[in-house]
Design an enzyme around this catalytic site. Structure first.
Site, PDB file in Angstrom:
ATOM      1  N   ARG A 129      11.783  46.146  78.866  1.00 62.34           N
ATOM      2  CA  ARG A 129      11.060  46.808  77.784  1.00 62.34           C
ATOM      3  C   ARG A 129      11.516  46.194  76.462  1.00 62.34           C
ATOM      4  O   ARG A 129      12.700  45.860  76.291  1.00 62.34           O
ATOM      5  CB  ARG A 129      11.338  48.322  77.767  1.00 62.34           C
ATOM      6  CG  ARG A 129      10.567  49.117  78.791  1.00 62.34           C
ATOM      7  CD  ARG A 129       9.064  49.154  78.482  1.00 62.34           C
ATOM      8  NE  ARG A 129       8.283  49.936  79.432  1.00 62.34           N
ATOM      9  CZ  ARG A 129       7.610  49.431  80.466  1.00 62.34           C
ATOM     10  NH1 ARG A 129       7.626  48.133  80.714  1.00 62.34           N
ATOM     11  NH2 ARG A 129       6.882  50.216  81.250  1.00 62.34           N
ATOM     12  N   HIS A 153       3.146  40.634  78.657  1.00 61.73           N
ATOM     13  CA  HIS A 153       3.372  41.767  79.578  1.00 61.73           C
ATOM     14  C   HIS A 153       2.639  41.532  80.902  1.00 61.73           C
ATOM     15  O   HIS A 153       1.849  42.367  81.356  1.00 61.73           O
ATOM     16  CB  HIS A 153       2.945  43.103  78.940  1.00 61.73           C
ATOM     17  CG  HIS A 153       3.627  44.288  79.582  1.00 61.73           C
ATOM     18  ND1 HIS A 153       4.002  45.407  78.878  1.00 61.73           N
ATOM     19  CD2 HIS A 153       4.011  44.514  80.862  1.00 61.73           C
ATOM     20  CE1 HIS A 153       4.575  46.279  79.706  1.00 61.73           C
ATOM     21  NE2 HIS A 153       4.581  45.743  80.925  1.00 61.73           N
TER      22      HIS A 153
HETATM   23  P1  NAP Z   1      14.776  51.601  88.461  1.00 63.68           P
HETATM   24  O1  NAP Z   1      14.651  51.376  89.928  1.00 63.68           O
HETATM   25  O2  NAP Z   1      14.735  52.988  87.933  1.00 63.68           O
HETATM   26  O3  NAP Z   1      16.118  50.873  87.994  1.00 63.68           O
HETATM   27  C1  NAP Z   1      16.630  51.027  86.717  1.00 63.68           C
HETATM   28  C2  NAP Z   1      17.998  50.406  86.677  1.00 63.68           C
HETATM   29  O4  NAP Z   1      18.491  50.497  85.340  1.00 63.68           O
HETATM   30  C3  NAP Z   1      19.007  51.126  87.577  1.00 63.68           C
HETATM   31  O5  NAP Z   1      19.870  50.201  88.194  1.00 63.68           O
HETATM   32  C4  NAP Z   1      19.770  51.993  86.587  1.00 63.68           C
HETATM   33  O6  NAP Z   1      21.104  52.287  86.959  1.00 63.68           O
HETATM   34  C5  NAP Z   1      19.787  51.089  85.378  1.00 63.68           C
HETATM   35  N1  NAP Z   1      20.019  51.862  84.158  1.00 63.68           N
HETATM   36  C6  NAP Z   1      19.282  52.859  83.628  1.00 63.68           C
HETATM   37  N2  NAP Z   1      19.860  53.334  82.507  1.00 63.68           N
HETATM   38  C7  NAP Z   1      20.996  52.622  82.332  1.00 63.68           C
HETATM   39  C8  NAP Z   1      22.038  52.645  81.365  1.00 63.68           C
HETATM   40  N3  NAP Z   1      22.044  53.524  80.347  1.00 63.68           N
HETATM   41  N4  NAP Z   1      23.051  51.772  81.515  1.00 63.68           N
HETATM   42  C9  NAP Z   1      23.092  50.894  82.542  1.00 63.68           C
HETATM   43  N5  NAP Z   1      22.129  50.817  83.497  1.00 63.68           N
HETATM   44  C10 NAP Z   1      21.095  51.670  83.387  1.00 63.68           C
HETATM   45  O7  NAP Z   1      13.626  50.810  87.669  1.00 63.68           O
HETATM   46  P2  NAP Z   1      12.826  49.509  88.151  1.00 63.68           P
HETATM   47  O8  NAP Z   1      11.716  49.890  89.052  1.00 63.68           O
HETATM   48  O9  NAP Z   1      13.796  48.498  88.606  1.00 63.68           O
HETATM   49  O10 NAP Z   1      12.159  49.081  86.758  1.00 63.68           O
HETATM   50  C11 NAP Z   1      12.954  48.732  85.637  1.00 63.68           C
HETATM   51  C12 NAP Z   1      12.074  48.608  84.410  1.00 63.68           C
HETATM   52  O11 NAP Z   1      11.266  47.429  84.487  1.00 63.68           O
HETATM   53  C13 NAP Z   1      11.035  49.713  84.234  1.00 63.68           C
HETATM   54  O12 NAP Z   1      11.615  50.886  83.684  1.00 63.68           O
HETATM   55  C14 NAP Z   1      10.047  49.085  83.282  1.00 63.68           C
HETATM   56  O13 NAP Z   1      10.470  49.342  81.966  1.00 63.68           O
HETATM   57  C15 NAP Z   1      10.178  47.583  83.572  1.00 63.68           C
HETATM   58  N6  NAP Z   1       8.965  46.991  84.170  1.00 63.68           N
HETATM   59  C16 NAP Z   1       8.352  45.972  83.532  1.00 63.68           C
HETATM   60  C17 NAP Z   1       7.232  45.381  84.091  1.00 63.68           C
HETATM   61  C18 NAP Z   1       6.556  44.211  83.434  1.00 63.68           C
HETATM   62  O14 NAP Z   1       5.480  43.795  83.850  1.00 63.68           O
HETATM   63  N7  NAP Z   1       7.151  43.606  82.443  1.00 63.68           N
HETATM   64  C19 NAP Z   1       6.720  45.856  85.297  1.00 63.68           C
HETATM   65  C20 NAP Z   1       7.368  46.920  85.910  1.00 63.68           C
HETATM   66  C21 NAP Z   1       8.498  47.492  85.350  1.00 63.68           C
HETATM   67  P3  NAP Z   1      21.434  53.166  88.265  1.00 63.68           P
HETATM   68  O15 NAP Z   1      21.105  52.246  89.429  1.00 63.68           O
HETATM   69  O16 NAP Z   1      22.876  53.420  88.141  1.00 63.68           O
HETATM   70  O17 NAP Z   1      20.561  54.375  88.205  1.00 63.68           O
END
Ligand code: NAP
Length: 304
Positions: free
Chosen positions: A219, A267
């Site tokens: 993000r 994006h």
């Molecule tokens: P997810 O499964 O919820 O994983 C989020 C990760 O971030 C987890 O490992 C979490 O830690 C960690 N995290 C959250 N808050 C944190 C903090 N304060 N300090 C350290 N680590 C933290 O999410 P995901 O499915 O992998 O997706 C991640 C992000 O990618 C989405 O939220 C979205 O913003 C982005 N995204 C972008 C696109 C694009 O096209 N560019 C597409 C899809 C998603 P824990 O494992 O300890 O909970």
């Protein structure tokens, strides 16, 4: 009969065949509609861009099922008191892995020197091996861990960092400092929450080795833009490949567009794919009907 409201008008063409098919395969007798009296709706298929913002009339809804992985635009909606599930889609994950691996290899192999070489310079410097190029992935969730696995399969030494402690992964402020200090390429795959906003600020960018590369498909708000531009201008950060921005589309006069050390992608790192996402939605509806716990539940207090 279960009533599923598909509340993402722009995506109906992609899902109108896929979702009923996936529900039938999951053994759920459901009708998918694009309009319904709110009190008759059992599940809402949703995206944070949907016009639907007031969930209070949906008194019967058992869950709101988002087609997006990132939920920061809906997580604080006070009218949403039902369980909220985010999207973890194998197709989306595959796309993210391809984007991250592709851009990592671009920088690792120094491809730009060869693809844009108007002076036909003959520089026979070989890139190091992947095993000599440490990569850090900030955020080791569904997407970050899949990207880390793919990069490790190519021999990159990958350090992961997440909020909670998990095997083989750093966490906490000390862990972050270590993860940044040891990385030549940093991939940010964190959700946008109050804790992650401006995570890569001037102080933390300074921890990265000179010439390090940032790939941000997470993000826009994860990075302090002014601090990044200053670090790029100073040559401390070698390049930033950015897919996400605080304002999207990125305004035409934004300095990222013209900065020689920045690559903007609009994006497109990873999109939810209707065929695989419909199966995830259908499985969650099956679970809801069977009284089983939902997959990919968002923790409202945590923000992701
Ligand atoms: P997810 O499964 O919820 O994983 C989020 C990760 O971030 C987890 O490992 C979490 O830690 C960690 N995290 C959250 N808050 C944190 C903090 N304060 N300090 C350290 N680590 C933290 O999410 P995901 O499915 O992998 O997706 C991640 C992000 O990618 C989405 O939220 C979205 O913003 C982005 N995204 C972008 C696109 C694009 O096209 N560019 C597409 C899809 C998603 P824990 O494992 O300890 O909970």
């Amino acid at each position: 009969m279960t009533t599923v409201l598909f509340a993402v008008p722009g995506l109906w063409a992609d899902y109108q065949a896929e979702l009923p098919k996936a529900l039938a395969e999951a053994g759920v007798a459901a009708e998918v509609v694009t309009e319904a009296a709110p009190e008759t709706v059992d599940y809402i298929v949703y995206a944070p861009s949907s016009p639907l913002q007031d969930f209070s009339p949906y008194t019967r809804a058992k869950a709101v099922l988002s087609l997006w992985a990132g939920v920061e635009r809906i997580v604080g909606n006070a009218s949403l008191t039902r369980p909220l599930c985010r999207m973890v889609d194998p197709g989306l994950t595959e796309g993210m892995v391809e984007w991250v691996v592709g851009h990592t290899l671009r920088h690792h192999l120094g491809m730009d020197r060869h693809t844009v070489n108007p002076g036909h310079a003959w520089d026979p410097t070989c890139p190091p091996l992947a095993r000599e190029r440490p990569v850090t992935v900030l955020g080791m969730g569904a997407l970050g861990s899949a990207c880390a696995e793919a990069l490790r399969a190519l021999n990159f030494p990958v350090t992961g960092w997440s909020r909670t402690a998990k095997p083989g992964c750093l966490h906490g402020e000390d862990g972050l400092r270590k993860a940044l200090a040891g990385a030549e390429i940093v991939v940010t795959l964190l959700p946008k929450t109050p804790e992650t906003e401006n995570l890569l600020n001037a102080e933390r960018l300074a921890l990265m080795p000179k010439g390090a590369v940032i790939l941000n498909p997470g993000r826009g708000a994860l990075i302090d833009d002014d601090a990044l531009l200053a670090a790029l201008d100073a040559g401390h950060i070698g390049h930033a490949t950015l897919d996400v921005f605080r304002v999207e589309p990125l305004p035409p006069d934004h300095p990222y567009w013209t900065h020689p050390r920045v690559t903007v992608t609009p994006h497109i790192a990873a999109d939810t794919r209707a065929s695989s996402a419909a199966r995830v939605i259908a499985e969650n509806i099956r679970r809801g009907e069977a009284g089983e716990p939902f997959l990919h539940l968002v923790d409202r207090a945590r923000g992701y």
